[in-house]
Design a protein around this motif. Sequence first.
Motif, PDB file in Angstrom:
ATOM      1  N   GLU A  92       0.756  -1.408   0.379  1.00 52.08           N
ATOM      2  CA  GLU A  92      -0.385  -0.032   0.188  1.00 52.08           C
ATOM      3  C   GLU A  92       1.607   1.524   0.332  1.00 52.08           C
ATOM      4  O   GLU A  92       0.622   2.531  -0.839  1.00 52.08           O
ATOM      5  CB  GLU A  92      -1.080  -0.287   1.522  1.00 52.08           C
ATOM      6  CG  GLU A  92      -1.866   1.077   1.548  1.00 52.08           C
ATOM      7  CD  GLU A  92      -2.509   1.207   2.575  1.00 52.08           C
ATOM      8  OE1 GLU A  92      -3.091   2.034   2.778  1.00 52.08           O
ATOM      9  OE2 GLU A  92      -2.479   0.167   3.303  1.00 52.08           O
ATOM     10  N   THR A  94       3.656   1.654  -0.732  1.00 55.08           N
ATOM     11  CA  THR A  94       4.759   1.523  -2.495  1.00 55.08           C
ATOM     12  C   THR A  94       3.748   2.666  -3.292  1.00 55.08           C
ATOM     13  O   THR A  94       4.351   3.301  -3.663  1.00 55.08           O
ATOM     14  CB  THR A  94       4.946   0.100  -2.457  1.00 55.08           C
ATOM     15  OG1 THR A  94       6.604   0.028  -1.156  1.00 55.08           O
ATOM     16  CG2 THR A  94       5.976   0.164  -4.029  1.00 55.08           C
ATOM     17  N   ALA A  95       2.862   2.013  -3.299  1.00 56.47           N
ATOM     18  CA  ALA A  95       1.251   2.629  -4.459  1.00 56.47           C
ATOM     19  C   ALA A  95       1.593   4.269  -4.154  1.00 56.47           C
ATOM     20  O   ALA A  95       1.618   4.369  -5.114  1.00 56.47           O
ATOM     21  CB  ALA A  95       0.335   1.597  -4.688  1.00 56.47           C
ATOM     22  N   ASN A  98       4.390   5.557  -5.350  1.00 56.13           N
ATOM     23  CA  ASN A  98       4.654   5.997  -6.890  1.00 56.13           C
ATOM     24  C   ASN A  98       3.837   6.736  -7.135  1.00 56.13           C
ATOM     25  O   ASN A  98       3.873   7.481  -8.037  1.00 56.13           O
ATOM     26  CB  ASN A  98       4.125   4.285  -6.984  1.00 56.13           C
ATOM     27  CG  ASN A  98       5.625   3.492  -7.152  1.00 56.13           C
ATOM     28  OD1 ASN A  98       6.485   3.737  -6.986  1.00 56.13           O
ATOM     29  ND2 ASN A  98       5.221   2.438  -7.007  1.00 56.13           N
ATOM     30  N   ASN A  99       2.366   7.343  -6.852  1.00 58.08           N
ATOM     31  CA  ASN A  99       1.496   7.792  -7.018  1.00 58.08           C
ATOM     32  C   ASN A  99       1.889   9.279  -7.102  1.00 58.08           C
ATOM     33  O   ASN A  99       1.723  10.473  -7.143  1.00 58.08           O
ATOM     34  CB  ASN A  99       0.444   8.012  -5.734  1.00 58.08           C
ATOM     35  CG  ASN A  99      -0.918   6.857  -7.169  1.00 58.08           C
ATOM     36  OD1 ASN A  99      -0.675   6.359  -7.528  1.00 58.08           O
ATOM     37  ND2 ASN A  99      -2.160   5.892  -5.808  1.00 58.08           N
TER      38      ASN A  99
END
Length: 106
Positions: A92, A94-95, A98-99
């Motif tokens: 979560e 990491t996502a 990235n966003n």
Amino acid sequence: MEVKVQKCQNCASRNLRNVLVRDETQKVFVQCRDCSNLVARYVLAKGGYFHAGKGFESFLRSMERDGDMISGRDINSNFDELEHNINDEFAEITAMMNNIFGKKLP
Ligand SMILES: [Zn+2]
């Protein structure tokens, strides 16, 4: 949830090292690799240290060092749940990063 990537307050470097210290508690000193200043210190909660990919034996040794006396069955189910939760949380985070940062992750 809030996510941050730590950096040095002195020189703004993100080139950091974690120094693990164990006395009556387990502590993490975060030191800047570029200017050697102290960036942060964490005190870990009991059972709070999770070493990715090291498996149950490593987790068990960490629990023993913390002085927790709980049954093997509890420890086993704790570990499976902990590992699962940490992997989910890391995915979560990491996502989210990235966003926020895209390919320019600091
Ligand atoms: Zn620095």
